[in-house]
Design a protein around this motif. Structure first.
Motif, PDB file in Angstrom:
ATOM      1  N   HIS A   1       0.981  -1.275   0.195  1.00 36.54           N
ATOM      2  CA  HIS A   1       0.229  -0.052   0.373  1.00 36.54           C
ATOM      3  C   HIS A   1       0.732   1.026   0.183  1.00 36.54           C
ATOM      4  O   HIS A   1       2.132   1.756   0.583  1.00 36.54           O
ATOM      5  N   LEU A   2       0.759   2.303  -1.040  1.00 38.95           N
ATOM      6  CA  LEU A   2       0.922   2.792  -0.870  1.00 38.95           C
ATOM      7  C   LEU A   2       0.278   4.526  -1.509  1.00 38.95           C
ATOM      8  O   LEU A   2      -0.179   4.552  -1.990  1.00 38.95           O
ATOM      9  N   HIS A   3       0.634   5.878  -0.133  1.00 40.00           N
ATOM     10  CA  HIS A   3      -0.715   5.712  -0.507  1.00 40.00           C
ATOM     11  C   HIS A   3       0.833   7.654  -0.765  1.00 40.00           C
ATOM     12  O   HIS A   3       1.351   8.463   0.561  1.00 40.00           O
ATOM     13  N   LEU A   4      -0.038   8.724  -1.485  1.00 42.96           N
ATOM     14  CA  LEU A   4       0.330   9.358  -2.087  1.00 42.96           C
ATOM     15  C   LEU A   4       0.040  10.571  -2.851  1.00 42.96           C
ATOM     16  O   LEU A   4       0.650  11.755  -3.172  1.00 42.96           O
ATOM     17  N   ASP A   5      -1.073  11.015  -1.717  1.00 42.77           N
ATOM     18  CA  ASP A   5      -2.502  11.871  -1.845  1.00 42.77           C
ATOM     19  C   ASP A   5      -1.554  13.310  -1.731  1.00 42.77           C
ATOM     20  O   ASP A   5      -1.386  13.699  -1.030  1.00 42.77           O
ATOM     21  N   ASN A   6      -2.102  14.201  -2.368  1.00 43.56           N
ATOM     22  CA  ASN A   6      -2.050  15.552  -1.882  1.00 43.56           C
ATOM     23  C   ASN A   6      -0.602  16.139  -1.602  1.00 43.56           C
ATOM     24  O   ASN A   6      -0.142  16.638  -0.442  1.00 43.56           O
ATOM     25  N   ASN A   7       0.079  16.067  -3.140  1.00 42.52           N
ATOM     26  CA  ASN A   7       1.644  16.431  -2.256  1.00 42.52           C
ATOM     27  C   ASN A   7       1.874  17.516  -4.077  1.00 42.52           C
ATOM     28  O   ASN A   7      -0.110  17.886  -3.838  1.00 42.52           O
ATOM     29  N   ARG A   8       2.788  16.842  -4.875  1.00 43.69           N
ATOM     30  CA  ARG A   8       3.009  17.704  -5.957  1.00 43.69           C
ATOM     31  C   ARG A   8       3.257  17.453  -6.817  1.00 43.69           C
ATOM     32  O   ARG A   8       3.680  17.575  -7.915  1.00 43.69           O
ATOM     33  N   ILE A   9       3.029  15.983  -6.835  1.00 42.20           N
ATOM     34  CA  ILE A   9       2.722  15.105  -8.103  1.00 42.20           C
ATOM     35  C   ILE A   9       2.823  15.635  -9.344  1.00 42.20           C
ATOM     36  O   ILE A   9       0.883  15.628  -9.566  1.00 42.20           O
ATOM     37  N   SER A  10       3.342  15.353 -10.590  1.00 44.25           N
ATOM     38  CA  SER A  10       2.535  15.565 -12.357  1.00 44.25           C
ATOM     39  C   SER A  10       2.298  15.110 -12.926  1.00 44.25           C
ATOM     40  O   SER A  10       1.671  14.531 -13.852  1.00 44.25           O
ATOM     41  N   SER A  11       3.529  14.302 -12.705  1.00 46.12           N
ATOM     42  CA  SER A  11       3.380  12.704 -13.709  1.00 46.12           C
ATOM     43  C   SER A  11       4.047  11.811 -12.998  1.00 46.12           C
ATOM     44  O   SER A  11       4.990  11.565 -12.098  1.00 46.12           O
ATOM     45  N   ILE A  12       3.859  10.575 -13.937  1.00 46.00           N
ATOM     46  CA  ILE A  12       4.154   9.324 -13.440  1.00 46.00           C
ATOM     47  C   ILE A  12       4.592   7.968 -14.819  1.00 46.00           C
ATOM     48  O   ILE A  12       4.500   8.407 -15.496  1.00 46.00           O
ATOM     49  N   ASN A  13       5.907   8.151 -14.233  1.00 48.82           N
ATOM     50  CA  ASN A  13       6.932   6.738 -14.955  1.00 48.82           C
ATOM     51  C   ASN A  13       7.029   5.846 -14.723  1.00 48.82           C
ATOM     52  O   ASN A  13       7.827   5.667 -13.566  1.00 48.82           O
ATOM     53  N   GLY A  14       5.941   4.365 -15.060  1.00 44.72           N
ATOM     54  CA  GLY A  14       6.222   3.238 -14.757  1.00 44.72           C
ATOM     55  C   GLY A  14       6.921   2.879 -14.173  1.00 44.72           C
ATOM     56  O   GLY A  14       7.464   2.601 -13.836  1.00 44.72           O
ATOM     57  N   THR A  15       8.097   3.124 -15.685  1.00 51.51           N
ATOM     58  CA  THR A  15       9.277   2.800 -15.772  1.00 51.51           C
ATOM     59  C   THR A  15      10.586   2.914 -14.540  1.00 51.51           C
ATOM     60  O   THR A  15      11.114   2.466 -14.260  1.00 51.51           O
ATOM     61  N   GLN A  16      10.347   3.693 -14.101  1.00 55.41           N
ATOM     62  CA  GLN A  16      11.023   4.759 -13.308  1.00 55.41           C
ATOM     63  C   GLN A  16      11.486   4.291 -12.159  1.00 55.41           C
ATOM     64  O   GLN A  16      11.650   4.268 -11.265  1.00 55.41           O
ATOM     65  N   ILE A  17      10.095   4.268 -11.435  1.00 52.09           N
ATOM     66  CA  ILE A  17       9.346   3.721 -10.255  1.00 52.09           C
ATOM     67  C   ILE A  17       9.065   2.248 -10.453  1.00 52.09           C
ATOM     68  O   ILE A  17       9.438   1.798  -9.097  1.00 52.09           O
ATOM     69  N   CYS A  18       9.298   1.234 -11.044  1.00 50.35           N
ATOM     70  CA  CYS A  18       9.487   0.129 -11.209  1.00 50.35           C
ATOM     71  C   CYS A  18      10.523  -0.516  -9.992  1.00 50.35           C
ATOM     72  O   CYS A  18      11.677  -0.065 -10.343  1.00 50.35           O
ATOM     73  N   PRO A  19      10.245  -1.137  -8.462  1.00 43.68           N
ATOM     74  CA  PRO A  19      11.353  -1.520  -8.799  1.00 43.68           C
ATOM     75  C   PRO A  19      12.278  -2.541  -8.505  1.00 43.68           C
ATOM     76  O   PRO A  19      12.914  -2.837  -8.028  1.00 43.68           O
ATOM     77  N   ILE A  20      11.888  -3.598 -10.143  1.00 37.40           N
ATOM     78  CA  ILE A  20      12.426  -3.595 -11.001  1.00 37.40           C
ATOM     79  C   ILE A  20      12.929  -3.954 -12.395  1.00 37.40           C
ATOM     80  O   ILE A  20      11.773  -2.882 -12.455  1.00 37.40           O
ATOM     81  N   PRO A  21      13.138  -4.266 -13.204  1.00 32.56           N
ATOM     82  CA  PRO A  21      13.623  -3.990 -14.636  1.00 32.56           C
ATOM     83  C   PRO A  21      11.988  -4.068 -15.287  1.00 32.56           C
ATOM     84  O   PRO A  21      11.312  -5.781 -14.869  1.00 32.56           O
ATOM     85  N   ILE A  22      11.025  -3.513 -15.805  1.00 36.03           N
ATOM     86  CA  ILE A  22       9.577  -4.492 -16.452  1.00 36.03           C
ATOM     87  C   ILE A  22       9.909  -5.557 -16.800  1.00 36.03           C
ATOM     88  O   ILE A  22      10.960  -6.133 -17.704  1.00 36.03           O
ATOM     89  N   PRO A  23       9.557  -6.966 -16.111  1.00 28.55           N
ATOM     90  CA  PRO A  23       9.368  -7.811 -16.303  1.00 28.55           C
ATOM     91  C   PRO A  23       8.853  -8.535 -17.359  1.00 28.55           C
ATOM     92  O   PRO A  23       7.383  -7.360 -18.024  1.00 28.55           O
ATOM     93  N   ALA A  24       9.176  -9.496 -18.034  1.00 32.88           N
ATOM     94  CA  ALA A  24       9.186  -9.825 -19.406  1.00 32.88           C
ATOM     95  C   ALA A  24       7.307 -10.607 -18.572  1.00 32.88           C
ATOM     96  O   ALA A  24       6.709 -10.807 -18.272  1.00 32.88           O
ATOM     97  N   GLU A  25       6.527 -11.331 -20.228  1.00 33.30           N
ATOM     98  CA  GLU A  25       5.182 -12.135 -20.378  1.00 33.30           C
ATOM     99  C   GLU A  25       5.433 -13.142 -19.449  1.00 33.30           C
ATOM    100  O   GLU A  25       3.673 -12.825 -18.369  1.00 33.30           O
ATOM    101  N   HIS A  26       6.108 -13.545 -19.183  1.00 27.67           N
ATOM    102  CA  HIS A  26       6.383 -14.686 -18.479  1.00 27.67           C
ATOM    103  C   HIS A  26       6.745 -14.348 -17.454  1.00 27.67           C
ATOM    104  O   HIS A  26       8.740 -15.190 -17.562  1.00 27.67           O
ATOM    105  N   VAL A  27       6.105 -14.745 -16.058  1.00 28.18           N
ATOM    106  CA  VAL A  27       7.271 -14.603 -15.047  1.00 28.18           C
ATOM    107  C   VAL A  27       6.959 -15.426 -13.762  1.00 28.18           C
ATOM    108  O   VAL A  27       5.815 -15.351 -13.403  1.00 28.18           O
ATOM    109  N   TYR A  28       6.691 -15.627 -13.334  1.00 24.45           N
ATOM    110  CA  TYR A  28       6.776 -16.107 -11.834  1.00 24.45           C
ATOM    111  C   TYR A  28       5.742 -15.746 -11.037  1.00 24.45           C
ATOM    112  O   TYR A  28       6.475 -14.214 -10.642  1.00 24.45           O
TER     113      TYR A  28
END
Length: 351
Positions: free
Chosen positions: A287-314
């Motif tokens: 669970h991540l709560h970031l409401d009511n800050n000053r965030i203007s955009s999201i980059n899924g690749t940058q915030i992903c804690p691992i490299p974007i996983p392939a289609e077949h992954v455990y």
């Protein structure tokens, strides 16, 4: 043959009936022999002593100005919602078995507490002193204590080593007081080796507390004025599950790059701060709560804690984030596709 079986069956029923009748009669006889007048005689006239709960004493909401003499048999004492100003040893002279005292919502000051009155209660597990007029944590306290609740007082001082003998304490609630940075030192929480929940929300802190107990699982620091978190601050807190820092003054510069790299952390709340980007998180966070800050955009690749996983992954190797709250920022739909590729367990995204 059938007639013989019927006779045996009804004979058994008769034996069971008679046995139950005798058992019930014995229990009723024992119950009737209890001298309930003893409990009534021991019960302070201002209070209520339920027969069904002979170890409890209810003296709440009676406009009491002082604590009556507590009978020796009492384990659970309810004194909340009164006008009590003083706590004296005389009231507890016989109450050596007390486990629970609720003194919430009275007019108790530190000067009104007789020195050592709580420390003499060697069996005390729960002490509630919320909504009073305390200016410092009362001391000394019994080593048996498991929960200490002091919310909504006027506490600005914590005597040195007041917690040092409280190894059994699991919950310490100091929220909505007047704690300053200068109130907390390196040894303030020393000795709280089994503390699970620490609540110091709604105080006047501008910095993170110097040193916290390493076993804490729930840390609440909401509604302070904290601007930054020191690097490696959580390194020793290997059991931290819930961290709340809502309504502070945290900025991107105040958060070291991997400050939330806490493998045990499941719930992180950073709402109502001054962040412009999403901080780095681990794969374990749910669970991540970031409401009511000053965030203007999201980059899924940058915030992903691992490299974007392939289609077949455990499934066990995927990030576990299930809830993401981003409303009250400057973000506009649609949700980036790479965000969904990374966090495949997401059940709700609030924008």
């Amino acid at each position: 043959m059938r007639q013989t079986m019927n006779v045996k069956f009804y004979s058994c029923l008769l034996v069971i009936f008679l046995t139950n009748t005798v058992w019930t009669r014995n229990i009723r006889s024992y119950y009737d022999q209890i001298d309930w007048s003893f409990y009534s005689f021991e019960c302070p006239q201002e209070c209520f002593c339920p027969r069904s709960f002979p170890n409890a004493l209810y003296c709440d909401s009676k406009e009491l100005k002082e604590i009556p003499i507590i009978p020796a048999r009492i384990w659970y004492l309810y004194l909340q919602n009164n006008l009590i100003e003083t706590i004296t040893e005389q009231s507890f002279a016989n109450a050596t078995q007390l486990k629970w005292i609720n003194l919430n919502n009275n007019k108790i000051t530190n000067n009104g507490i007789e020195k050592g009155v709580f420390a003499r209660l060697k069996s005390l597990l729960y002490l509630f002193l919320e909504d009073n007029e305390l200016e410092e944590v009362p001391a000394p306290l019994p080593a048996s204590l498991e929960q200490l609740r002091l919310a909504r007082n006027k506490i600005t001082r914590i005597p040195g080593e007041v917690f040092s003998n409280l190894e059994n304490l699991t919950v310490l609630d100091l929220h909505h007081n007047k704690l300053l940075d200068s109130t907390l030192s390196d040894v303030t929480f020393q000795g709280l080796n089994n503390l699970i929940q620490l609540n110091i929300a709604q105080n006047s802190l501008t910095k993170m507390p110097p040193i916290l107990p390493t076993n804490v699982m729930q840390l609440f620091l909401d509604n302070n004025s904290i601007e930054a978190i020191p690097d490696n601050y959580f390194n020793a807190m290997l059991k931290l599950l819930f961290l709340r820092l809502n309504n502070n003054k945290l900025t991107d510069e105040g958060l070291p790059a991997k400050i939330f790299n806490i493998s045990s952390l499941l719930d992180l709340q950073l709402s109502h701060n001054e962040l412009t980007k999403i901080p780095a998180i681990t794969t374990h966070l749910e669970h991540l709560h970031l409401d009511n800050n000053r965030i203007s955009s999201i980059n899924g690749t940058q915030i992903c804690p691992i490299p974007i996983p392939a289609e077949h992954v455990y499934q066990r190797d995927l990030p576990r984030l299930r809830y993401l709250r981003l409303d009250g920022n400057e973000i506009k739909p649609p949700i980036p596709f790479d965000l969904m590729l990374c966090f495949r367990s997401l059940q709700a995204v609030v924008i």
